[in-house]
Scaffold this motif. Structure first.
Motif, short mmCIF file in Angstrom:
data_model
loop_
_atom_site.label_atom_id
_atom_site.label_comp_id
_atom_site.label_asym_id
_atom_site.label_seq_id
_atom_site.Cartn_x
_atom_site.Cartn_y
_atom_site.Cartn_z
N LEU A 1 0.83 -1.21 0.00
CA LEU A 1 0.00 0.00 0.00
C LEU A 1 0.86 1.25 0.00
O LEU A 1 0.52 2.25 -0.65
N LEU A 2 1.97 1.23 0.73
CA LEU A 2 2.88 2.38 0.72
C LEU A 2 3.51 2.55 -0.67
O LEU A 2 3.60 3.68 -1.18
N ILE A 3 3.95 1.45 -1.25
CA ILE A 3 4.61 1.52 -2.57
C ILE A 3 3.66 2.06 -3.63
O ILE A 3 4.03 2.91 -4.44
N THR A 4 2.43 1.56 -3.65
CA THR A 4 1.48 1.99 -4.68
C THR A 4 0.76 3.28 -4.30
O THR A 4 0.49 4.11 -5.17
N SER B 1 12.37 7.75 0.84
CA SER B 1 11.52 8.05 2.00
C SER B 1 10.60 6.89 2.32
O SER B 1 10.40 6.55 3.48
N ALA B 2 10.03 6.27 1.28
CA ALA B 2 8.98 5.29 1.55
C ALA B 2 9.25 3.90 0.99
O ALA B 2 8.61 2.95 1.41
N THR B 3 10.18 3.77 0.07
CA THR B 3 10.28 2.47 -0.60
C THR B 3 11.67 1.84 -0.50
O THR B 3 11.91 1.02 0.39
N MET B 4 12.60 2.22 -1.38
CA MET B 4 13.86 1.47 -1.49
C MET B 4 14.61 1.38 -0.17
O MET B 4 15.05 0.29 0.23
N VAL B 5 14.77 2.50 0.52
CA VAL B 5 15.55 2.46 1.75
C VAL B 5 14.85 1.65 2.85
O VAL B 5 15.49 1.23 3.81
#
Length: 771
Positions: free
Chosen positions: A81-84, A244-248
């Motif tokens: 949900l964060l990614i999309t 901020s929200a995905t890769m790290v």
């Protein structure tokens, strides 16, 4: 779920062929995909929040244990949900931010590829499949970080990020393979059932050590953190999405996913607490001295990632709940602040907080989003979701199992959060308060698609802050239950009464506000901090990398100097040493087992012709004579093959020798007719090496002759060539079927070589390039 994961990859391929159309009239279709995906995952929330999940399995390479296995549970649902969800906002934002950019389609192709890779990481139930997507995030982020490829800094930052995360990926693969071999399965849901086997295995410390390197490099933990501030050279939509929200957070997801398998152990918990604690304090302090908005947010991001690692190390039920809540809190306010930073930079062409101010007068909606995000980052009571997150962090440290460490851990988190409050105000409030500089009076609001997404995320931070039970019931509780392995019975509330936790939250807010008011970042302060770079992890690791490069140059200068004769000499010399060592270790050759027969007259004649041709090759000064003599040697070998009943080898040798001779003659036609043999020292050296090589090969042949004959392998091929491969020619069957993979890779190598040759043939250099 397979289509959901691969949709971004498919769309990015479409952009390759129809990118020009997507730059203009079809560009609105680009953000539609993540929007559809967030709706797809959102409609599964009721099922996930009830404690159920989804599993899907598709065979891919079952013989290697690699299959498309996906699971959607509380943890993967939260990250999906964060990614999309945040991805949808970023895609709308980026569409306006990069409008008119010549590489508009290329950028979104990379971004879609990255979105697919991240979804693959969080949804994979097969650890080898997870690794494939893990590496794809590193590759796609490399292209995104280095998107401004005309900038040397961007290229360097991209290479640094790829190097650090790539090395981590290598160690992660080792950990995953070890774990899968010990448990006998590569499926995550099955690995949980083998937890005790893995924890009691002698390689457990090695497994978690390797896995930690993979997670720490990806999530920018000390001492691997330095690649993240450098990655801020990327366009702002990249920073807002990836950093901020995905890769790290992929590293955080990895640690959370494997906590039920590897966690609740002294080695696991202590390492995560120590590394996370150092990272969160180190980065939070650094953020106070930065003057670039992106740099402030980069270091505060590193600190937040350190907090998440620290909480997973604490490992209690309260800490797991706090980590899941803080993942959402941080994603909402940090993505907002990054997008706000992009707007400020887009309109004012600077991110320097020492010159920015009063922008609320010209960017009012943007200022509202920034204020709300900064307040959430500070944990403003009763209004923001950040307040709930900070309360839970303090509750986790205050209820730590070892009472002797309670106040040390709590003090570290309080000090970190105080610095983060100040950093959030520096990036989210300072550019918008005070008088408006005259040079910014003509600044105006950008496209609505740029300021509406950050405003939505900022409002969500307030919405969940006022009604935290909604976030808990639908998102964070299910995720914390997955990590904890059972029901955490967590219920998020705004108010827990006047207690120690509330007091610490107030102290944090007041302390951070005070530091914000007192602290005056400047270039002079930043320069003083940067004097310590000589002992920084970046300098040490970069220095080590430079040493490797220097060794590489030395090695290349000796072993890869570009001379074919040098390559031949070193290869033959190494082969001699290896064979001589093996012969020495194998013991003496048994003369009793030799069954020698006298050669026939025609065999002797062939051998004398071969020796004569060989003498002619090494003694002649004519290139053409040498080539003809070499062909005579080849034909003599053909005759030997015929004599010993190997006509297929003879025909192969005859064909190759004839073709080689013709090619040599064609090439030598353009060369001088005579060979320069003035350097007698080299000739003597080569003669000694060649003679040694011949003697060693003769000894090898005699050694093989003296060994008892075993026909197991040849019998197997002879018996099964027709039965298994339906072929009567055993040699062909071996090449095509039994060695099919080897032959396939040989074909790939030849294809790549052919492409290289074709590219060189088609190359058309400009006159300046030729010079």
């Amino acid at each position: 779920m397979l289509l959901a994961v691969l949709s971004g990859l498919i769309f990015s391929i479409v952009l390759v062929f129809f990118g020009r159309a997507f730059k203009a009239k079809w560009s609105i279709l680009i953000p539609i995909l993540p929007t559809i995906l967030v709706i797809y995952f959102a409609q599964m929330i009721p099922t996930i929040s009830s404690g159920k999940g989804f599993l899907q399995h598709y065979d891919w390479v079952p013989s290697l244990g690699i299959n498309f296995e996906f699971q959607l549970d509380g943890l993967s649902s939260l990250f999906a949900l964060l990614i999309t969800g945040i991805g949808s906002c970023i895609f709308f934002y980026g569409r306006a931010y990069l409008k008119g950019h010549p590489y508009f389609d290329r950028f979104f192709g990379y971004l879609l590829l990255f979105m697919s890779a991240m979804l693959g990481v969080v949804l994979s139930n097969n650890i080898l499949l997870l690794f494939i997507f893990w590496e794809l995030t590193s590759i796609s982020s490399f292209f995104l970080i280095g998107f401004n490829n005309d900038s040397a800094d961007s290229r360097k930052s991209a290479i640094t990020a790829l190097s650090i995360t790539g090395i981590g990926g290598f160690f992660l693969l080792l950990a995953l393979v070890l774990m899968g071999n010990i448990a006998g399965t590569y499926t995550i849901t099955e690995l949980i059932q083998h937890r005790d086997t893995i924890l009691n295995h002698q390689f457990y410390p090695l497994i978690i050590g390797l896995l930690f390197i993979g997670a720490f490099t990806k999530s920018a933990q000390f001492p691997f953190h330095f690649w993240l501030p450098g990655a801020m050279k990327a366009p702002t939509p990249v920073s807002a999405y990836l950093h901020s929200a995905t890769m790290v957070k992929a590293g955080i997801y990895l640690l959370a996913r494997f906590t039920p398998i590897l966690g609740n152990h002294t080695y696991w918990n202590t390492t995560l607490m120590v590394v996370g604690g150092i990272t969160m304090l180190y980065a939070a302090i650094h953020s106070l001295f930065r003057i670039d908005m992106k740099a402030i947010l980069a270091y505060s991001t590193i600190s937040a990632l350190g907090i998440l690692t620290f909480l997973l190390g604490v490992g209690t039920k309260e800490a797991v709940v706090a980590a899941c809540v803080f993942i959402v809190v941080h994603a909402l306010y940090k993505a907002t602040l990054f997008m706000v930073t992009g707007i400020v930079d887009h309109e004012t062409h600077t991110r320097d907080i020492t010159v920015l101010g009063g922008l609320r007068k010209v960017l009012f909606p943007v200022a509202i989003a920034a204020f709300l995000a900064a307040l959430s980052s500070a944990g403003f009571p009763f209004l923001t979701f950040g307040f709930v997150g900070k309360d839970l962090i303090y509750e986790a440290t205050l209820h730590y199992t070892n009472a002797d460490w309670t106040w040390i851990l709590t003090g570290a988190t309080v000090a970190t959060n105080i610095a983060l409050v100040s950093a959030g105000f520096m990036a989210g409030i300072k550019p918008f308060v005070g008088p408006l500089p005259e040079k910014f009076e003509k600044v105006h609001l950008p496209y609505k698609a740029m300021w509406i997404p950050p405003l939505i995320l900022a409002i969500l931070g307030v919405f969940f802050g006022v009604l935290p039970a909604i976030a808990g019931d639908y998102f964070t509780t299910a995720a914390s239950n997955t990590i904890w392995g059972m029901n955490t019975e967590s219920y998020l509330k705004v108010w827990h009464g006047f207690n120690t936790v509330f007091t610490l939250s107030v102290v944090t807010l007041l302390g951070g506000t005070l530091i914000y008011a007192i602290n005056k970042p400047s270039l002079a302060k930043l320069a003083r901090i940067e004097k310590l770079n000589s002992i920084s992890p970046q300098r040490i690791i970069t220095g080590f990398a430079n040493d490797i490069v220097r060794v590489g140059h030395w090695y290349t200068g000796i072993f890869h100097n570009g001379y074919l004769r040098s390559y031949h000499f070193k290869i033959i010399l190494f082969a001699e040493a290896l064979l001589a060592y093996r012969l020495w270790m194998s013991g003496p050759i048994s003369l009793d087992m030799w069954d020698l027969t006298y050669p026939d007259l025609y065999e002797v004649a062939v051998i004398f012709i071969l020796i004569g041709a060989l003498y002619l090759v090494v003694s002649t000064a004519s290139r053409l004579t040498a080539v003809v003599a070499m062909s005579v040697i080849g034909y003599c070998i053909c005759l030997i093959f015929v004599i010993y009943s190997a006509p297929d080898l003879a025909m192969t040798q005859f064909t190759i020798d004839t073709l080689t001779t013709v090619l040599f003659v064609l090439v030598l036609y353009k060369l001088p007719p005579f060979i320069n043999m003035t350097n007698r020292g080299i000739m003597v050296r080569d003669a000694i090496v060649a003679t040694g090589f011949g003697i060693i090969l003769s000894l090898v042949a005699l050694k093989v002759w003296s060994e008892p004959i075993s026909t197991e392998i040849s019998d197997f091929y002879g018996e099964n060539a027709y039965l298994l491969a339906k072929g009567k020619n055993v040699v062909n069957v071996i090449l095509v079927d039994f060695r099919g993979i080897d032959t396939m890779f040989e074909t790939v190598v030849l294809s790549i070589a052919a492409l290289g040759v074709y590219s060189l043939i088609r190359l058309r250099l400009k006159s300046s390039e030729k010079e």
